[in-house]
Design an enzyme around this catalytic site. Sequence first.
Site, PDB file in Angstrom:
ATOM      1  N   PHE A  96       0.848  -1.199   0.000  1.00 52.97           N
ATOM      2  CA  PHE A  96       0.000   0.000   0.000  1.00 52.97           C
ATOM      3  C   PHE A  96       0.886   1.253   0.000  1.00 52.97           C
ATOM      4  O   PHE A  96       1.866   1.308   0.736  1.00 52.97           O
ATOM      5  CB  PHE A  96      -0.876  -0.036   1.254  1.00 52.97           C
TER       6      PHE A  96
ATOM      7  N   ASP B 105       0.824  -5.120   8.390  1.00 49.10           N
ATOM      8  CA  ASP B 105      -0.253  -4.144   8.357  1.00 49.10           C
ATOM      9  C   ASP B 105      -1.547  -4.922   8.149  1.00 49.10           C
ATOM     10  O   ASP B 105      -1.706  -5.634   7.143  1.00 49.10           O
ATOM     11  CB  ASP B 105      -0.003  -3.157   7.202  1.00 49.10           C
TER      12      ASP B 105
ATOM     13  N   TYR C 166     -11.210   2.217  10.551  1.00 49.94           N
ATOM     14  CA  TYR C 166     -12.395   2.698   9.824  1.00 49.94           C
ATOM     15  C   TYR C 166     -12.825   1.793   8.672  1.00 49.94           C
ATOM     16  O   TYR C 166     -13.801   2.097   7.999  1.00 49.94           O
ATOM     17  CB  TYR C 166     -12.180   4.127   9.306  1.00 49.94           C
ATOM     18  N   LYS C 167     -12.104   0.687   8.442  1.00 51.57           N
ATOM     19  CA  LYS C 167     -12.486  -0.205   7.341  1.00 51.57           C
ATOM     20  C   LYS C 167     -13.454  -1.260   7.887  1.00 51.57           C
ATOM     21  O   LYS C 167     -14.577  -0.927   8.219  1.00 51.57           O
ATOM     22  CB  LYS C 167     -11.229  -0.772   6.701  1.00 51.57           C
TER      23      LYS C 167
ATOM     24  N   ARG D 137     -13.013  -2.572  -7.363  1.00 49.88           N
ATOM     25  CA  ARG D 137     -12.891  -3.303  -6.107  1.00 49.88           C
ATOM     26  C   ARG D 137     -14.236  -3.357  -5.416  1.00 49.88           C
ATOM     27  O   ARG D 137     -14.945  -2.357  -5.349  1.00 49.88           O
ATOM     28  CB  ARG D 137     -11.913  -2.559  -5.206  1.00 49.88           C
TER      29      ARG D 137
HETATM   30  C1  LIG Z   1      -6.230   1.913   4.585  1.00 53.14           C
HETATM   31  C2  LIG Z   1      -4.803   1.566   4.779  1.00 53.14           C
HETATM   32  C3  LIG Z   1      -3.955   2.435   5.446  1.00 53.14           C
HETATM   33  C4  LIG Z   1      -4.468   3.744   5.958  1.00 53.14           C
HETATM   34  O1  LIG Z   1      -3.512   4.508   6.597  1.00 53.14           O
HETATM   35  P1  LIG Z   1      -3.964   5.822   7.380  1.00 53.14           P
HETATM   36  O2  LIG Z   1      -2.712   6.312   7.952  1.00 53.14           O
HETATM   37  O3  LIG Z   1      -4.953   5.388   8.411  1.00 53.14           O
HETATM   38  O4  LIG Z   1      -4.575   6.749   6.405  1.00 53.14           O
HETATM   39  C5  LIG Z   1      -2.638   2.052   5.625  1.00 53.14           C
HETATM   40  N1  LIG Z   1      -2.184   0.864   5.142  1.00 53.14           N
HETATM   41  C6  LIG Z   1      -2.996   0.009   4.481  1.00 53.14           C
HETATM   42  C7  LIG Z   1      -2.473  -1.283   3.981  1.00 53.14           C
HETATM   43  C8  LIG Z   1      -4.325   0.343   4.264  1.00 53.14           C
HETATM   44  O5  LIG Z   1      -5.131  -0.485   3.611  1.00 53.14           O
END
Ligand SMILES: *Cc1c(COP(=O)(O)O)cnc(C)c1O
Length: 401
Positions: A126, A200, A225-226, A371
């Site tokens: 990511f 992660d 938040y997911k 997605r």
């Molecule tokens: C959604 C997501 C994030 C989000 O990071 P924030 O710092 O909370 O914006 C980070 N890593 C992955 C793999 C994600 O899917």
Amino acid sequence: MRITREEAERFDREDPFAALRAEFALPGDVIYLDGNSLGPLPKRLPERIAHHLSGEWGHRLIHGWSESGWIDLPRRVGVRIAPLIGAGADEVLAADSTSANLYKLAAAASQALPDRTTILTEERNFPTDGYMLEGLARLATTLGGRLNLRRAPRAALIDAIDGTTALVALTHVDYRSSEMWDMAPVAAAARAAGAFSLFDLSHSVGAVPVDLNGAGVDLAVGCGYKFLNGGPGAPAFLFVAARHHARLISPLAGWMGHRAPFDFSPDYAPAPGIDRFACGTPPISGLVALECALELFEGVDLALLHRKAMRLCDIFRGEIEGLPGVRFLSPANTGMRGAHVALAHADAASLIAGLAAQGIIGDFRPPDIMRFGFGALYLRHVEAHEAGRRLAALLRETGQR
Ligand SMILES: *Cc1c(COP(=O)(O)O)cnc(C)c1O
């Protein structure tokens, strides 16, 4: 898996999670397939937040920190997340954003192994994960140290771990393809090389069963938040295996991670346990919301929930498979993928817009990826079936033009 509407209805009648649907605010004319980006609103949340604002903040003012237990919230929320990720109750802290937590843990790991010069990640990780790790390497190097970020392809990753590796940092479920790492062999290879492992869990937590301690993982971060449905910009969390607590120090040595923040000592002394990874004052209203959302996971069997998500994905996929111009990016092996489906199509952007016009919310990732997330706490099998049918119809129209 190609099924009929009647079969989908039967799956809904037999669904052990069917009652949870009523816990979520979902507009009746919408099929929501983007819970992997932002989970829906738990219906019990507005009242809880109203009470937090008026009854706690409005009424108790600063005494809310003690009288309403605000000061303990980062740990209390951590205790609720722990069973979802195979962690001990004293190993998880809700704090900051996923990006910031990744930085804190990656820096702590690198600092603990000063002779090591490499952080290893996957080349398609990511974006924020890559940016944060690169920023850390840049800082270390600018200040006269030596730290590189090495990006290896997935298939070559384990072989790329060597005696220079300080940290192997991966995302458990890939945000695009939904592919899932088997964590145990990665953690074992890192450990054998004397390195730390970090996962992660942003696209895993609340969607798939995770067993960090069973897999021997050292460090983890994840998103609130997911699939946890904590609300837009909800606090994230971090995990540090208890065996490392005494050895790792946060580079963001804020006062909330101090052993005794309210002594106002000029000298920093880290808190003894996971609390040392706190930085500044925690976002209490966001934590109240996340704590409330996490109640909906009480008693939920994540293996069963993941099985439902796999079935929802397969029902959706069954309507589309074989249509021209579509390429599935997600693996077919249900044991090794998360709760979203990704597919590539040249007209992905307009297909997503066409679905949105019919109340079906998925997302588009440039250049050509669609997605669809399947939040199994609240989605019905008939919705997966209907969304698949609608996308198939759009694909047939697109094919004829
Ligand atoms: C959604 C997501 C994030 C989000 O990071 P924030 O710092 O909370 O914006 C980070 N890593 C992955 C793999 C994600 O899917």
